[in-house]
Design a protein around this motif. Sequence first.
Motif, PDB file in Angstrom:
ATOM      1  N   LEU A 161       0.830  -1.206   0.000  1.00  0.00           N
ATOM      2  CA  LEU A 161       0.000   0.000   0.000  1.00  0.00           C
ATOM      3  C   LEU A 161       0.864   1.256   0.000  1.00  0.00           C
ATOM      4  N   LYS A 162       1.971   1.211   0.712  1.00  0.00           N
ATOM      5  CA  LYS A 162       2.895   2.349   0.738  1.00  0.00           C
ATOM      6  C   LYS A 162       3.452   2.603  -0.664  1.00  0.00           C
ATOM      7  N   ALA A 163       3.863   1.541  -1.343  1.00  0.00           N
ATOM      8  CA  ALA A 163       4.396   1.672  -2.705  1.00  0.00           C
ATOM      9  C   ALA A 163       3.330   2.231  -3.645  1.00  0.00           C
ATOM     10  N   PHE A 164       2.094   1.768  -3.501  1.00  0.00           N
ATOM     11  CA  PHE A 164       0.995   2.277  -4.333  1.00  0.00           C
ATOM     12  C   PHE A 164       0.803   3.772  -4.113  1.00  0.00           C
ATOM     13  N   GLN A 165       0.811   4.204  -2.862  1.00  0.00           N
ATOM     14  CA  GLN A 165       0.626   5.622  -2.558  1.00  0.00           C
ATOM     15  C   GLN A 165       1.777   6.464  -3.115  1.00  0.00           C
ATOM     16  N   VAL A 205      -6.327   5.370 -11.575  1.00  0.00           N
ATOM     17  CA  VAL A 205      -5.233   4.472 -11.188  1.00  0.00           C
ATOM     18  C   VAL A 205      -5.669   3.665  -9.967  1.00  0.00           C
ATOM     19  N   SER A 206      -5.501   2.354 -10.042  1.00  0.00           N
ATOM     20  CA  SER A 206      -5.890   1.473  -8.943  1.00  0.00           C
ATOM     21  C   SER A 206      -4.881   0.335  -8.826  1.00  0.00           C
ATOM     22  N   TYR A 207      -5.160  -0.584  -7.922  1.00  0.00           N
ATOM     23  CA  TYR A 207      -4.273  -1.732  -7.755  1.00  0.00           C
ATOM     24  C   TYR A 207      -5.077  -3.015  -7.628  1.00  0.00           C
ATOM     25  N   LYS A 208      -4.408  -4.109  -7.855  1.00  0.00           N
ATOM     26  CA  LYS A 208      -4.984  -5.440  -7.666  1.00  0.00           C
ATOM     27  C   LYS A 208      -3.885  -6.303  -7.073  1.00  0.00           C
ATOM     28  N   ASP A 209      -4.196  -6.931  -5.969  1.00  0.00           N
ATOM     29  CA  ASP A 209      -3.219  -7.766  -5.285  1.00  0.00           C
ATOM     30  C   ASP A 209      -3.433  -9.219  -5.686  1.00  0.00           C
ATOM     31  N   TYR A 210      -2.391  -9.832  -6.171  1.00  0.00           N
ATOM     32  CA  TYR A 210      -2.382 -11.254  -6.509  1.00  0.00           C
ATOM     33  C   TYR A 210      -1.402 -11.939  -5.572  1.00  0.00           C
ATOM     34  N   LYS A 211      -1.501 -13.228  -5.479  1.00  0.00           N
ATOM     35  CA  LYS A 211      -0.531 -13.960  -4.679  1.00  0.00           C
ATOM     36  C   LYS A 211       0.801 -13.927  -5.427  1.00  0.00           C
ATOM     37  N   GLY A 212       1.768 -13.232  -4.868  1.00  0.00           N
ATOM     38  CA  GLY A 212       3.086 -13.153  -5.486  1.00  0.00           C
ATOM     39  C   GLY A 212       3.382 -11.846  -6.188  1.00  0.00           C
ATOM     40  N   GLN A 213       2.357 -11.063  -6.518  1.00  0.00           N
ATOM     41  CA  GLN A 213       2.611  -9.772  -7.159  1.00  0.00           C
ATOM     42  C   GLN A 213       1.489  -8.790  -6.866  1.00  0.00           C
ATOM     43  N   PHE A 214       1.816  -7.520  -6.979  1.00  0.00           N
ATOM     44  CA  PHE A 214       0.906  -6.424  -6.677  1.00  0.00           C
ATOM     45  C   PHE A 214       0.892  -5.506  -7.892  1.00  0.00           C
ATOM     46  N   LYS A 215      -0.204  -5.534  -8.662  1.00  0.00           N
ATOM     47  CA  LYS A 215      -0.267  -4.781  -9.917  1.00  0.00           C
ATOM     48  C   LYS A 215      -0.863  -3.397  -9.702  1.00  0.00           C
ATOM     49  N   ILE A 216      -0.233  -2.413 -10.332  1.00  0.00           N
ATOM     50  CA  ILE A 216      -0.766  -1.060 -10.367  1.00  0.00           C
ATOM     51  C   ILE A 216      -1.208  -0.829 -11.805  1.00  0.00           C
ATOM     52  N   MET A 217      -2.510  -0.497 -11.962  1.00  0.00           N
ATOM     53  CA  MET A 217      -3.081  -0.465 -13.299  1.00  0.00           C
ATOM     54  C   MET A 217      -4.048   0.697 -13.478  1.00  0.00           C
ATOM     55  N   VAL A 218      -4.530   0.836 -14.683  1.00  0.00           N
ATOM     56  CA  VAL A 218      -5.472   1.889 -15.049  1.00  0.00           C
ATOM     57  C   VAL A 218      -6.836   1.263 -15.303  1.00  0.00           C
ATOM     58  N   ASP A 219      -7.885   1.899 -14.801  1.00  0.00           N
ATOM     59  CA  ASP A 219      -9.274   1.472 -15.018  1.00  0.00           C
ATOM     60  C   ASP A 219      -9.551   0.037 -14.564  1.00  0.00           C
ATOM     61  N   ASN A 220      -8.851  -0.435 -13.564  1.00  0.00           N
ATOM     62  CA  ASN A 220      -9.019  -1.803 -13.035  1.00  0.00           C
ATOM     63  C   ASN A 220      -8.867  -2.879 -14.109  1.00  0.00           C
ATOM     64  N   MET A 221      -8.062  -2.598 -15.114  1.00  0.00           N
ATOM     65  CA  MET A 221      -7.852  -3.550 -16.204  1.00  0.00           C
ATOM     66  C   MET A 221      -6.400  -4.056 -16.165  1.00  0.00           C
ATOM     67  N   SER A 275      -4.745  -5.537 -18.264  1.00  0.00           N
ATOM     68  CA  SER A 275      -4.052  -5.313 -19.534  1.00  0.00           C
ATOM     69  C   SER A 275      -3.468  -3.895 -19.610  1.00  0.00           C
ATOM     70  N   LYS A 276      -3.934  -2.998 -18.756  1.00  0.00           N
ATOM     71  CA  LYS A 276      -3.419  -1.625 -18.707  1.00  0.00           C
ATOM     72  C   LYS A 276      -2.521  -1.456 -17.478  1.00  0.00           C
ATOM     73  N   GLU A 277      -1.593  -2.357 -17.339  1.00  0.00           N
ATOM     74  CA  GLU A 277      -0.700  -2.354 -16.180  1.00  0.00           C
ATOM     75  C   GLU A 277       0.383  -1.291 -16.324  1.00  0.00           C
ATOM     76  N   ILE A 278       0.539  -0.461 -15.300  1.00  0.00           N
ATOM     77  CA  ILE A 278       1.631   0.515 -15.264  1.00  0.00           C
ATOM     78  C   ILE A 278       2.902  -0.205 -14.841  1.00  0.00           C
ATOM     79  N   CYS A 279       2.818  -0.955 -13.763  1.00  0.00           N
ATOM     80  CA  CYS A 279       3.927  -1.772 -13.286  1.00  0.00           C
ATOM     81  C   CYS A 279       3.373  -2.764 -12.277  1.00  0.00           C
ATOM     82  N   HIS A 280       4.193  -3.699 -11.876  1.00  0.00           N
ATOM     83  CA  HIS A 280       3.807  -4.532 -10.748  1.00  0.00           C
ATOM     84  C   HIS A 280       5.003  -4.712  -9.829  1.00  0.00           C
ATOM     85  N   LEU A 281       4.682  -4.994  -8.591  1.00  0.00           N
ATOM     86  CA  LEU A 281       5.692  -5.127  -7.551  1.00  0.00           C
ATOM     87  C   LEU A 281       5.711  -6.553  -7.044  1.00  0.00           C
ATOM     88  N   VAL A 282       6.891  -7.036  -6.783  1.00  0.00           N
ATOM     89  CA  VAL A 282       7.067  -8.323  -6.124  1.00  0.00           C
ATOM     90  C   VAL A 282       7.754  -8.006  -4.808  1.00  0.00           C
TER      91      VAL A 282
END
Length: 139
Positions: A49-53, A72-88, A90-97
């Motif tokens: 959450l800190k990285a997202f902010q 801009v929003s995020y989606k948390d998966y097991k193993g990675q944290f995606k930061i994306m546009v419009d909750n899609m 496929s429009k990933e800005i980056c992801h964090l491990v």
Amino acid sequence: MGGKRLTEKTSKRIEKLINSISIQGAVEKVKVMEGKESSSGIYTTSSELKAFQIIKTILALTPKLKNQIDRVSYKDYKGQFKIMVDNMPSKEICHLVLNDKVQKIVFAGEGTELMKVSAEEIAKYKKRIVEEAMTHLLN
């Protein structure tokens, strides 16, 4: 507590040690433990959450993107944290491990190690974050 009875003196000593930070730390540890024990448990950590902010702040400080920041929003998966546009995804800005072994930020398959999750570390990738966001937000 060693199997002894809890006396009033001991109780007062323990109460002095308990504060909001110690409770928050204990809750965080319990959530991590529950997430590891569950086969489908996904737990969004405070560092994610800190990285997202931090990333959202970088985008908000960019004049061309500041009106689009609510997309801009995020989606948390097991193993990675995606930061994306419009909750899609496929429009990933980056992801964090971010786990015990590794901390990295990944842009289009290219991963780079982070020393820690901090504004200074993530700001090193400001140009790339803004470029990725512009491709998804302005098109």
